[in-house]
Write an enzyme that holds these catalytic residues in place. Structure first.
Site: not given
Length: 340
Positions: A193, A133, A240
């Protein structure tokens, strides 16, 4: 030899604690460069300047390390034990994303990748580089090219075997290993979503405008958040999970195997968090990915949640920070006090 080595590698990866492993080639995502360029050209990356600065490497993994012949993609589950969505109703408490509830995943995944990489080197001479990442590697397109999962309409990777609660790690190697077939989308007509996103961060299926994404706003965005978005952030103070939590493929989610991912932060009372100074913030979130955003950005987020709490009892704690040395914190405090 390579097929046998691949089988042994998979067994070892699972033994190390990974949930799944697939292999692709460094040049398997030729479409990624153009998609990234379009994303940046439209400004959807917001303040994440590093996306633009290192586009050449990010869009072409073979340019990052030309000697690499294979990319080993690994998934590691961090699935929460409970659905995080009900926490959004506890408006006087702060909601922290499930991935940040435990220890910093960068450390946990990287250590596991290094152990697996050392094992591979012991089996046959080769070179490796591991990524989690923080490097200019587009893990999500590579994961789909490797067959590990597919980028859903929320742009995150999900899997028929794992749902979408998992981290991605990559091992680049000079070994020429057998590759797996790429995965295709299995989202079908589902738009759960997209529909749940409180800020409308998805301009279209499979597209994200980070500038409206609460994960981006609470973690990457510095300075004040636009006032028209603050009220939509609710009590989300770090990240979130809405688009992840609502995905029906999570019925196949597997339990996290590393106890480091177990929740230790929970959903703390806002009144407890808003008073944190820098030292107290660093102590409380030591070893957590939350620590990297710093006290000022974190307290800014908490104050937005305070303003959204509807609890007049919190007005006084907001007012107490209206003259905070950090201008953004002071602005958030005044906004929260006015809202209450």
């Amino acid at each position: 030899m390579t097929d046998a080595l691949k089988s042994l590698l998979l067994a070892r990866a699972l033994k190390e604690g990974f949930s799944a492993m697939r292999i692709t080639a460094p040049d398997a995502i030729p479409q990624a460069s153009a998609r990234l360029a379009e994303f940046v050209a439209e400004g959807r990356h917001g303040q994440m300047g590093w996306m633009a600065e290192r586009m050449a490497w990010r869009g072409d993994p073979s340019a990052l390390w030309p000697e690499a012949r294979s990319v080993i993609m690994l998934a590691e589950s961090y699935a929460p034990k409970e659905n995080p969505l009900p926490l959004l109703q506890k408006r006087d408490h702060g909601v922290i994303s499930a991935y940040a509830q435990g220890k910093d995943y960068h450390d946990l995944v990287k250590k596991r990748l290094k152990r697996l990489g050392r094992w591979l080197i012991d089996q046959t001479p080769c070179e490796i580089k591991v990524f989690v990442d923080t490097a200019p590697v587009m893990e999500k397109p590579l994961a789909q090219a490797a067959g590990l999962g597919w980028q859903g309409k929320h742009t995150n990777v999900l899997s028929r075997d794992l749902g979408n609660w998992f981290f991605l790690g990559a091992i680049f190697t000079t070994l020429d290993l057998p590759t797996d077939a790429a995965e295709i989308s299995h989202c079908g007509s589902c738009t759960a979503c997209l529909d749940i996103c409180p800020t409308g961060a998805f301009p279209a299926p499979y597209q994200l405008d980070a500038r409206r994404c609460i994960s981006y706003l609470t973690i990457e965005h510095s300075g004040p958040v636009d006032e028209d978005l603050r009220g939509l952030m609710g009590n989300r103070i770090y990240g979130c999970d809405d688009c992840l939590a609502v995905c029906p493929w999570n019925k196949f989610a597997v339990a996290a195997r590393d106890i480091g991912y177990e929740a230790r932060h929970g959903a703390p009372p806002l009144a407890e968090l808003v008073t944190l100074d820098d030292a107290a913030f660093r102590t409380r979130f030591s070893g957590s990915p939350i620590k990297r955003i710093g006290r000022n950005r974190f307290v800014r987020n908490v104050l937005y949640a305070v303003g959204n709490s509807g609890d007049p009892g919190l007005r006084q704690v907001a007012q107490a920070l209206s003259e905070d040395p950090d201008a953004t914190v002071a602005d958030a405090a005044r906004w929260a006090a006015t809202r209450l």
